[in-house]
Design a protein around this motif. Sequence first.
Motif, PDB file in Angstrom:
ATOM      1  N   PHE A 462       0.716  -1.296   0.121  1.00 32.28           N
ATOM      2  CA  PHE A 462       0.061   0.038  -0.003  1.00 32.28           C
ATOM      3  C   PHE A 462       0.897   1.211  -0.092  1.00 32.28           C
ATOM      4  CE2 PHE A 462      -1.943   3.175   2.620  1.00 32.28           C
ATOM      5  CZ  PHE A 462      -2.912   3.525   1.902  1.00 32.28           C
ATOM      6  N   GLN A 463       1.966   1.311   0.635  1.00 29.35           N
ATOM      7  CA  GLN A 463       2.926   2.425   0.855  1.00 29.35           C
ATOM      8  C   GLN A 463       3.520   2.667  -0.611  1.00 29.35           C
ATOM      9  OE1 GLN A 463       5.280   1.961   4.375  1.00 29.35           O
ATOM     10  NE2 GLN A 463       3.779   2.105   5.759  1.00 29.35           N
ATOM     11  N   HIS A 464       3.934   1.597  -1.043  1.00 29.26           N
ATOM     12  CA  HIS A 464       4.550   1.551  -2.507  1.00 29.26           C
ATOM     13  C   HIS A 464       3.772   2.290  -3.574  1.00 29.26           C
ATOM     14  CE1 HIS A 464       5.540   0.184  -6.370  1.00 29.26           C
ATOM     15  NE2 HIS A 464       6.944   0.172  -6.007  1.00 29.26           N
ATOM     16  N   ASP A 465       2.390   1.849  -3.545  1.00 30.02           N
ATOM     17  CA  ASP A 465       1.537   2.225  -4.427  1.00 30.02           C
ATOM     18  C   ASP A 465       1.284   3.808  -4.063  1.00 30.02           C
ATOM     19  OD1 ASP A 465       1.420   0.051  -5.544  1.00 30.02           O
ATOM     20  OD2 ASP A 465      -0.615  -0.737  -4.446  1.00 30.02           O
ATOM     21  N   MET A 466       1.096   4.237  -2.961  1.00 32.38           N
ATOM     22  CA  MET A 466       1.041   5.725  -2.427  1.00 32.38           C
ATOM     23  C   MET A 466       2.056   6.544  -2.968  1.00 32.38           C
ATOM     24  SD  MET A 466      -0.148   7.259   0.976  1.00 32.38           S
ATOM     25  CE  MET A 466       1.389   6.716   1.829  1.00 32.38           C
ATOM     26  N   LEU A 467       3.388   5.935  -2.714  1.00 31.13           N
ATOM     27  CA  LEU A 467       4.576   6.743  -2.810  1.00 31.13           C
ATOM     28  C   LEU A 467       4.990   6.906  -4.473  1.00 31.13           C
ATOM     29  CD1 LEU A 467       7.158   5.236  -0.502  1.00 31.13           C
ATOM     30  CD2 LEU A 467       6.103   7.649  -0.572  1.00 31.13           C
ATOM     31  N   PHE A 471       5.147  10.276  -6.433  1.00 28.28           N
ATOM     32  CA  PHE A 471       6.195  10.586  -7.471  1.00 28.28           C
ATOM     33  C   PHE A 471       5.852  10.935  -8.825  1.00 28.28           C
ATOM     34  CE2 PHE A 471       9.754   8.784 -10.099  1.00 28.28           C
ATOM     35  CZ  PHE A 471      10.721   9.413  -9.618  1.00 28.28           C
ATOM     36  N   LYS A 472       4.909  10.236  -9.271  1.00 27.99           N
ATOM     37  CA  LYS A 472       4.428  10.652 -10.659  1.00 27.99           C
ATOM     38  C   LYS A 472       3.736  11.951 -10.532  1.00 27.99           C
ATOM     39  CE  LYS A 472       4.034   5.951 -12.307  1.00 27.99           C
ATOM     40  NZ  LYS A 472       3.127   5.044 -12.799  1.00 27.99           N
ATOM     41  N   GLY A 473       3.112  12.484  -9.652  1.00 29.49           N
ATOM     42  CA  GLY A 473       2.349  13.681  -9.458  1.00 29.49           C
ATOM     43  C   GLY A 473       3.012  14.854  -9.279  1.00 29.49           C
ATOM     44  N   ILE A 474       4.598  14.797  -9.031  1.00 29.02           N
ATOM     45  CA  ILE A 474       5.123  15.961  -9.002  1.00 29.02           C
ATOM     46  C   ILE A 474       5.672  16.492 -10.428  1.00 29.02           C
ATOM     47  CG2 ILE A 474       7.331  16.820  -8.003  1.00 29.02           C
ATOM     48  CD1 ILE A 474       7.284  14.905  -6.019  1.00 29.02           C
ATOM     49  N   SER A 475       5.295  17.684 -10.647  1.00 31.42           N
ATOM     50  CA  SER A 475       5.398  18.206 -11.925  1.00 31.42           C
ATOM     51  C   SER A 475       6.778  18.655 -12.368  1.00 31.42           C
ATOM     52  CB  SER A 475       4.654  19.591 -11.946  1.00 31.42           C
ATOM     53  OG  SER A 475       5.035  20.657 -11.134  1.00 31.42           O
ATOM     54  N   ASP A 476       7.692  18.919 -10.988  1.00 32.50           N
ATOM     55  CA  ASP A 476       8.909  19.244 -11.435  1.00 32.50           C
ATOM     56  C   ASP A 476       9.847  18.056 -11.792  1.00 32.50           C
ATOM     57  OD1 ASP A 476       8.868  22.167 -11.032  1.00 32.50           O
ATOM     58  OD2 ASP A 476       8.803  21.774  -9.054  1.00 32.50           O
ATOM     59  N   PRO A 477      10.864  18.074 -12.269  1.00 30.16           N
ATOM     60  CA  PRO A 477      11.601  16.833 -12.729  1.00 30.16           C
ATOM     61  C   PRO A 477      12.292  16.384 -11.320  1.00 30.16           C
ATOM     62  CG  PRO A 477      12.410  18.727 -14.244  1.00 30.16           C
ATOM     63  CD  PRO A 477      11.536  19.423 -13.173  1.00 30.16           C
ATOM     64  N   LEU A 478      11.912  14.876 -11.214  1.00 29.21           N
ATOM     65  CA  LEU A 478      12.357  14.054  -9.969  1.00 29.21           C
ATOM     66  C   LEU A 478      12.845  12.685 -10.456  1.00 29.21           C
ATOM     67  CD1 LEU A 478      12.744  14.255  -6.789  1.00 29.21           C
ATOM     68  CD2 LEU A 478      10.294  13.226  -7.026  1.00 29.21           C
ATOM     69  N   LEU A 479      14.204  12.579 -10.100  1.00 25.75           N
ATOM     70  CA  LEU A 479      14.636  11.203 -10.696  1.00 25.75           C
ATOM     71  C   LEU A 479      15.384  10.446  -9.490  1.00 25.75           C
ATOM     72  CD1 LEU A 479      15.662  13.713 -12.868  1.00 25.75           C
ATOM     73  CD2 LEU A 479      16.155  11.563 -14.358  1.00 25.75           C
ATOM     74  N   LEU A 480      15.689   9.089  -9.404  1.00 28.50           N
ATOM     75  CA  LEU A 480      16.479   8.398  -8.778  1.00 28.50           C
ATOM     76  C   LEU A 480      17.354   7.937  -9.470  1.00 28.50           C
ATOM     77  CD1 LEU A 480      16.806   7.137  -5.795  1.00 28.50           C
ATOM     78  CD2 LEU A 480      15.587   5.342  -6.632  1.00 28.50           C
ATOM     79  N   ILE A 481      18.831   8.411  -9.132  1.00 26.38           N
ATOM     80  CA  ILE A 481      19.868   8.091  -9.703  1.00 26.38           C
ATOM     81  C   ILE A 481      21.011   7.183  -8.954  1.00 26.38           C
ATOM     82  CG2 ILE A 481      19.465   9.672 -11.562  1.00 26.38           C
ATOM     83  CD1 ILE A 481      21.545  11.281 -10.123  1.00 26.38           C
ATOM     84  N   ASP A 482      22.096   6.671  -9.342  1.00 29.74           N
ATOM     85  CA  ASP A 482      23.178   6.024  -8.800  1.00 29.74           C
ATOM     86  C   ASP A 482      24.298   7.100  -8.877  1.00 29.74           C
ATOM     87  OD1 ASP A 482      24.097   5.760 -11.092  1.00 29.74           O
ATOM     88  OD2 ASP A 482      24.111   3.389 -11.034  1.00 29.74           O
ATOM     89  N   GLU A 483      25.237   6.640  -7.980  1.00 33.14           N
ATOM     90  CA  GLU A 483      26.459   7.653  -8.233  1.00 33.14           C
ATOM     91  C   GLU A 483      27.373   7.795  -9.372  1.00 33.14           C
ATOM     92  OE1 GLU A 483      29.322   6.095  -5.250  1.00 33.14           O
ATOM     93  OE2 GLU A 483      28.961   4.122  -5.803  1.00 33.14           O
ATOM     94  N   ASP A 484      26.980   6.839 -10.682  1.00 36.83           N
ATOM     95  CA  ASP A 484      27.564   6.828 -11.933  1.00 36.83           C
ATOM     96  C   ASP A 484      26.629   7.539 -12.785  1.00 36.83           C
ATOM     97  OD1 ASP A 484      29.610   5.492 -11.077  1.00 36.83           O
ATOM     98  OD2 ASP A 484      28.857   3.607 -11.295  1.00 36.83           O
ATOM     99  N   CYS A 485      25.525   8.198 -12.134  1.00 35.43           N
ATOM    100  CA  CYS A 485      24.545   8.841 -13.006  1.00 35.43           C
ATOM    101  C   CYS A 485      23.665   8.146 -14.077  1.00 35.43           C
ATOM    102  CB  CYS A 485      25.212  10.000 -13.765  1.00 35.43           C
ATOM    103  SG  CYS A 485      24.279  11.348 -14.322  1.00 35.43           S
ATOM    104  N   HIS A 486      23.399   6.714 -13.590  1.00 37.90           N
ATOM    105  CA  HIS A 486      22.575   5.924 -14.195  1.00 37.90           C
ATOM    106  C   HIS A 486      21.069   6.096 -13.379  1.00 37.90           C
ATOM    107  CE1 HIS A 486      26.116   2.911 -14.889  1.00 37.90           C
ATOM    108  NE2 HIS A 486      25.808   3.969 -15.849  1.00 37.90           N
ATOM    109  N   ILE A 487      20.131   6.414 -14.631  1.00 34.92           N
ATOM    110  CA  ILE A 487      18.820   6.834 -13.920  1.00 34.92           C
ATOM    111  C   ILE A 487      18.139   5.483 -13.453  1.00 34.92           C
ATOM    112  CG2 ILE A 487      16.654   7.413 -14.751  1.00 34.92           C
ATOM    113  CD1 ILE A 487      17.852   9.363 -16.735  1.00 34.92           C
TER     114      ILE A 487
END
Length: 821
Positions: A462-467, A471-487
């Motif tokens: 349930f928490q995963h679906d809510m998050l 995450f999708k509802g934020i209009s500004d660019p939002l990304l999860l990346i690693d230290e090698d800049c892989h998206i």
Amino acid sequence: MRSKTFNLRLKFIAGLVLFASALGICISIIMYFHYNSIMESEISQRSRMLLAQSDAVQDYVKTVLRPEMFKSLPEGRFILQAMSSSYISRKVMARLNIKDASNYHYRRVSRKPRNPDSTPNPFESRLISSFNRDKSMVFWEENTLVNGVEYHLVSRPVTFKESCMQCHGDPEDAPKELIDIYGGKNGFHYEVGEVGGVVVAGFPVDMIKNPSKELTYQYLSLYLLGILFFAGLISLFFDRLVMKNLQHLSLIFKTRFSGEREQRIIERLGQKDEIEGLVEGVDELAVCLSDARHELEGYTQNLEKMVDDRTRALDLKAKKHLGDVRLFLNLLSGFGSSGDTRQLISSLLESVGKRYDAAQAVYHCTVASDNYYAWKPSHRKHPGVQSLPKQIKDLLWTDDILLEGRRLYIPVKSPESHWGILSLSWDWPPDPTDLDPGILLALGQQVAILIENIHAFSNIRFQHDMLQSVFKGISDPLLLIDEDCHIIIANEGSRQLLKGKNKKDREEELRSFLSLGDLRTPAPGETGGSGILEQVSRTGRLVKDEIKTPDNTYFDIDLYPLARQEQSGMKMVLYARDITQEKEMMARMHQAERLSAIGKMAAGIAHEINNPLGVIQVYADLVKDTIEDPDTGRDVDVILKHTRSAKKVVQDLLNLARPKKDLTGLCDINRVIESELVVFRAQASARQISISTELTPDLPPAKCDAATMEQILTNLWLNAVDALTETGDQITLVTRMEKTDEICLTIEDNGPGIPDDLLSQIFDPFFSTKEVGKGTGLGLSIVYGFVTELGGRITVDNRPTTRFNIFFPVSGLKSVQTKAP
């Protein structure tokens, strides 16, 4: 046995450490008193040297400096600062005390002092009296309190000699300068041989005590550390040589003698000291071995029968244990296949009922309700499921099972929660040997853990679906990346930042984007600055930065590092917010504030200059009318020309500073440009400048009267012409519709451009990059004032050519048909 093995070693090491510590303390006390005596001798020598230094200064003044001064000075002259031994020695020692960090004590006092600072205190007065009573005493040394601090002091008497009588005898014989400074009362009337004062010098006693204590403490600390290290080594060797063999012997006893009687003997040995217990234990084990021998002789007579019975019992027990293992495996596999709690409980009730050959299995839930789940809920001997009585529910608060006739109750609970009761029913009394309480309690605990896992998994999903929705509802660019800049994951808002068609292209765009931010200046010897990703990976902290893209778009960047998981690289959240409009708004606000301040100052200056310029012009006209010499007339014309030029600058200043009238007129911007081009083309032809236009037809009227539009065009035209330095240059005028409520006028030239560091100042009054005398620096300021008053805005783009963009608001009237030239 392990804990008691420590006793022998502890006794040995403790005795060794206590003996060595006592020896170290004795040595430390001896060292303290020895070093203290050395320091007492040292401080005594220092005090004597300090006193000798003062005497040496006085002796030098008396024997060398004063005679030489008498030879050099006129008769009767006396210079206190160069000839008084008391004055000079006191000043020299005072200066020495300022520079010296040892804080010594020095005093030169007398009974009838000329200087109030030389008045003796009670202690010094007693010293003077002692020296007067005993003329043979020429030196005194003792420890004394000075202002609450204990000092080691030495003292000598100040005895007046014949050479001292000129300044300390009869005042009539004293030098005039001395009388003028101190008067004729104090410091006189001493007799030869009289002790009139003392010189006292010394050092604090803490100079002895503190180093002695510190050295003693340091030695004692090092000695104790050495003792601990030595005790550790002794403990290590003791373990290897003694304890290891004792432990090996104990292990032999435990492995070779596993009977209850033997084990009790071994446990009793562990309650005593190792050596004592070993002696006593060997004797008791010998008795035990003798008894065991007699028992073995009896077992050999019926060994075959006992082996057969034991084999059958073990086989039956192994089958039961195998059934228990399969039951637990079924429970574990049910967690992965069951969708919810109901399906899980139904599956486990069937498995438990079949394992114990039960006629019925029921799970009673006691958390929030009295619901139940049953396997074979209807049976001929068990027609229905009844609610549990209170004494059965209380079983949850114990660690035991309950067997009542043909019904068994098992508590279902975990260390964190109590869930319910598992009930098993049989058609006949069950075999008690098949009901192992430990296994049944473990079964109840395992069922509780499985229920908790199902609930936790549902909450996580349930928490995963809510998050994911957030995450999708934020209009500004939002990304999860690693230290090698892989998206790893990106929201829809990241599309406005990364335009690539595939993931690899977007990652390359992201690396290029983040490389625009540089957090610090490279240190000496480094090849470059520290990038954003490198900074976050190195510090593990939040990093904020502002990045400007090549298309002049500004982003506010936040990089949030996430906690590292085991054997995985760092993950971080990248949040980018477009702040281009905010920066443009702040720049316009700062420009307006700067222009307002400069305009007020310019208005004050203009008012002060305008009146003198009017007087100069009037009198120059009068002079011109009265002169007949042509050369003088031309000179007056030059004065009048520059006066009118200065008045025009003053008028521009006043126009810039005074409140603007409401500009409410309308004009066809293309028609005004066509009208002004007649004048512009003539000037451009003389300078060999080419003019091109791109006028969008059918533009609506702009909210600007024609006269103001002409003044704006003229100022921008002159600014562009002055920027061109070579023949073949070009000026372009463009009009276009911007959005739905603005008309954009663009004037572009291919001149050398404006340096980037000057772009923020070009609209300031009097700012100009032209040579002195070729411009007032007010043209662009006037344009900025007009455009701001009209409710428009003006921007400057310096890449690749200089381009001024003026945005005029439009009116709601119908557009005017205009043909572009």
